[in-house]
Scaffold this motif. Structure first.
Motif, PDB file in Angstrom:
ATOM      1  N   LYS A 177       0.848  -1.189   0.000  1.00  0.00           N
ATOM      2  CA  LYS A 177       0.000   0.000   0.000  1.00  0.00           C
ATOM      3  C   LYS A 177       0.886   1.243   0.000  1.00  0.00           C
ATOM      4  O   LYS A 177       1.930   1.262   0.640  1.00  0.00           O
ATOM      5  N   TRP A 178       0.392   2.293  -0.651  1.00  0.00           N
ATOM      6  CA  TRP A 178       1.101   3.572  -0.647  1.00  0.00           C
ATOM      7  C   TRP A 178       0.964   4.228   0.718  1.00  0.00           C
ATOM      8  O   TRP A 178      -0.112   4.197   1.322  1.00  0.00           O
ATOM      9  N   ALA A 179       2.024   4.856   1.158  1.00  0.00           N
ATOM     10  CA  ALA A 179       1.972   5.535   2.450  1.00  0.00           C
ATOM     11  C   ALA A 179       2.950   6.706   2.456  1.00  0.00           C
ATOM     12  O   ALA A 179       3.904   6.743   1.678  1.00  0.00           O
ATOM     13  N   ILE A 180       2.667   7.646   3.339  1.00  0.00           N
ATOM     14  CA  ILE A 180       3.607   8.732   3.587  1.00  0.00           C
ATOM     15  C   ILE A 180       4.382   8.385   4.848  1.00  0.00           C
ATOM     16  O   ILE A 180       3.791   8.122   5.898  1.00  0.00           O
ATOM     17  N   LEU A 181       5.694   8.340   4.694  1.00  0.00           N
ATOM     18  CA  LEU A 181       6.560   8.083   5.839  1.00  0.00           C
ATOM     19  C   LEU A 181       7.008   9.422   6.411  1.00  0.00           C
ATOM     20  O   LEU A 181       7.471  10.295   5.673  1.00  0.00           O
ATOM     21  N   VAL A 182       6.853   9.576   7.715  1.00  0.00           N
ATOM     22  CA  VAL A 182       7.314  10.795   8.387  1.00  0.00           C
ATOM     23  C   VAL A 182       8.579  10.452   9.165  1.00  0.00           C
ATOM     24  O   VAL A 182       8.605   9.507   9.954  1.00  0.00           O
ATOM     25  N   ARG A 183       9.635  11.233   8.877  1.00  0.00           N
ATOM     26  CA  ARG A 183      10.897  11.040   9.599  1.00  0.00           C
ATOM     27  C   ARG A 183      10.986  12.152  10.638  1.00  0.00           C
ATOM     28  O   ARG A 183      11.249  13.309  10.320  1.00  0.00           O
ATOM     29  N   LYS A 184      10.767  11.759  11.872  1.00  0.00           N
ATOM     30  CA  LYS A 184      10.652  12.770  12.918  1.00  0.00           C
ATOM     31  C   LYS A 184      11.959  13.506  13.207  1.00  0.00           C
ATOM     32  O   LYS A 184      11.956  14.571  13.806  1.00  0.00           O
ATOM     33  N   LEU A 185      13.070  12.930  12.799  1.00  0.00           N
ATOM     34  CA  LEU A 185      14.366  13.543  13.085  1.00  0.00           C
ATOM     35  C   LEU A 185      14.754  14.588  12.044  1.00  0.00           C
ATOM     36  O   LEU A 185      15.757  15.275  12.201  1.00  0.00           O
ATOM     37  N   PHE A 186      13.949  14.686  10.964  1.00  0.00           N
ATOM     38  CA  PHE A 186      14.318  15.601   9.896  1.00  0.00           C
ATOM     39  C   PHE A 186      13.276  16.696   9.744  1.00  0.00           C
ATOM     40  O   PHE A 186      12.133  16.542  10.153  1.00  0.00           O
ATOM     41  N   LYS A 187      13.699  17.795   9.142  1.00  0.00           N
ATOM     42  CA  LYS A 187      12.805  18.942   9.003  1.00  0.00           C
ATOM     43  C   LYS A 187      12.529  19.249   7.533  1.00  0.00           C
ATOM     44  O   LYS A 187      13.269  18.831   6.652  1.00  0.00           O
ATOM     45  N   GLY A 188      11.451  20.016   7.298  1.00  0.00           N
ATOM     46  CA  GLY A 188      11.153  20.490   5.948  1.00  0.00           C
ATOM     47  C   GLY A 188      10.874  19.353   4.995  1.00  0.00           C
ATOM     48  O   GLY A 188      10.234  18.373   5.352  1.00  0.00           O
ATOM     49  N   LYS A 189      11.377  19.490   3.756  1.00  0.00           N
ATOM     50  CA  LYS A 189      11.051  18.495   2.737  1.00  0.00           C
ATOM     51  C   LYS A 189      11.665  17.124   3.049  1.00  0.00           C
ATOM     52  O   LYS A 189      11.199  16.106   2.541  1.00  0.00           O
ATOM     53  N   ASP A 190      12.708  17.115   3.866  1.00  0.00           N
ATOM     54  CA  ASP A 190      13.324  15.841   4.243  1.00  0.00           C
ATOM     55  C   ASP A 190      12.495  15.070   5.257  1.00  0.00           C
ATOM     56  O   ASP A 190      12.781  13.917   5.559  1.00  0.00           O
ATOM     57  N   ARG A 191      11.479  15.707   5.783  1.00  0.00           N
ATOM     58  CA  ARG A 191      10.703  15.092   6.854  1.00  0.00           C
ATOM     59  C   ARG A 191       9.744  13.999   6.350  1.00  0.00           C
ATOM     60  O   ARG A 191       9.291  13.181   7.109  1.00  0.00           O
ATOM     61  N   TRP A 192       9.430  14.014   5.053  1.00  0.00           N
ATOM     62  CA  TRP A 192       8.479  13.019   4.558  1.00  0.00           C
ATOM     63  C   TRP A 192       8.943  12.407   3.248  1.00  0.00           C
ATOM     64  O   TRP A 192       9.752  12.958   2.525  1.00  0.00           O
ATOM     65  N   LYS A 193       8.358  11.261   2.980  1.00  0.00           N
ATOM     66  CA  LYS A 193       8.707  10.540   1.755  1.00  0.00           C
ATOM     67  C   LYS A 193       7.562   9.595   1.416  1.00  0.00           C
ATOM     68  O   LYS A 193       6.945   9.010   2.295  1.00  0.00           O
ATOM     69  N   LEU A 194       7.277   9.463   0.127  1.00  0.00           N
ATOM     70  CA  LEU A 194       6.275   8.493  -0.328  1.00  0.00           C
ATOM     71  C   LEU A 194       6.910   7.106  -0.341  1.00  0.00           C
ATOM     72  O   LEU A 194       7.994   6.924  -0.906  1.00  0.00           O
ATOM     73  N   VAL A 195       6.273   6.161   0.305  1.00  0.00           N
ATOM     74  CA  VAL A 195       6.828   4.805   0.378  1.00  0.00           C
ATOM     75  C   VAL A 195       5.731   3.775   0.068  1.00  0.00           C
ATOM     76  O   VAL A 195       4.547   4.114  -0.021  1.00  0.00           O
ATOM     77  N   ARG A 196       6.160   2.528  -0.082  1.00  0.00           N
ATOM     78  CA  ARG A 196       5.230   1.418  -0.263  1.00  0.00           C
ATOM     79  C   ARG A 196       5.384   0.503   0.948  1.00  0.00           C
ATOM     80  O   ARG A 196       6.483   0.052   1.242  1.00  0.00           O
ATOM     81  N   LEU A 197       4.284   0.260   1.638  1.00  0.00           N
ATOM     82  CA  LEU A 197       4.341  -0.565   2.840  1.00  0.00           C
ATOM     83  C   LEU A 197       3.746  -1.941   2.579  1.00  0.00           C
ATOM     84  O   LEU A 197       2.664  -2.056   1.998  1.00  0.00           O
TER      85      LEU A 197
END
Ligand SMILES: [Zn+2]
Length: 132
Positions: free
Chosen positions: A67-87
């Motif tokens: 499934k498509w998902a948005i991954l949130v990276r809590k240690l990063f800020k701005g555009k680096d904070r999220w990424k489209l992933v497949r879970l």
């Protein structure tokens, strides 16, 4: 009865968008497309102000068990904070972080289970915003 997605000659139509917000400001989005025949969904990550990052030819691929998902990276800020992933439903998500470190995040029932990450399924957020 829907066709097997792997043999379908997809007829892709626009389905919706999920906005990614920080402090109620949209910093990016995921365009969602759907095949009119087999209903399989295809997603494309859009960072605000950057033309689409195309690293594939045609529609992005996803396996039937993902499934498509948005991954949130809590240690990063701005555009680096999220990424489209497949879970996958269960297992491990391997992603390269902006600091070039590859991390392996445990996945349980289509959710990442890691204190430094969070995830949101696109299917649950069509035409909605996700506050990261
Ligand atoms: Zn199809």
């Amino acid at each position: 009865m829907s066709q097997d997605t792997e043999t379908c000659t997809h007829q892709i139509v626009y389905f919706g968008v999920t906005n990614v917000n920080i402090d109620e400001r949209t910093i990016g989005s995921v365009d969602i497309w759907r095949c009119a025949i087999c209903k399989k969904r295809f997603c494309e990550e859009k960072q605000l102000g950057i033309d689409s990052i195309v690293d594939y030819v045609g529609m992005p691929k996803i396996d039937p068990d993902e499934k498509w998902a948005i991954l949130v990276r809590k240690l990063f800020k701005g555009k680096d904070r999220w990424k489209l992933v497949r879970l996958k439903q269960n297992g491990t998500l391997k992603v390269e972080n902006p600091d070039d470190k590859v991390v392996e995040i445990p996945v349980n029932n289509f959710q990442v289970t890691d204190p430094q990450h969070a995830s949101f399924l696109i299917d649950d957020h069509v035409n909605k915003a996700i506050e990261i």
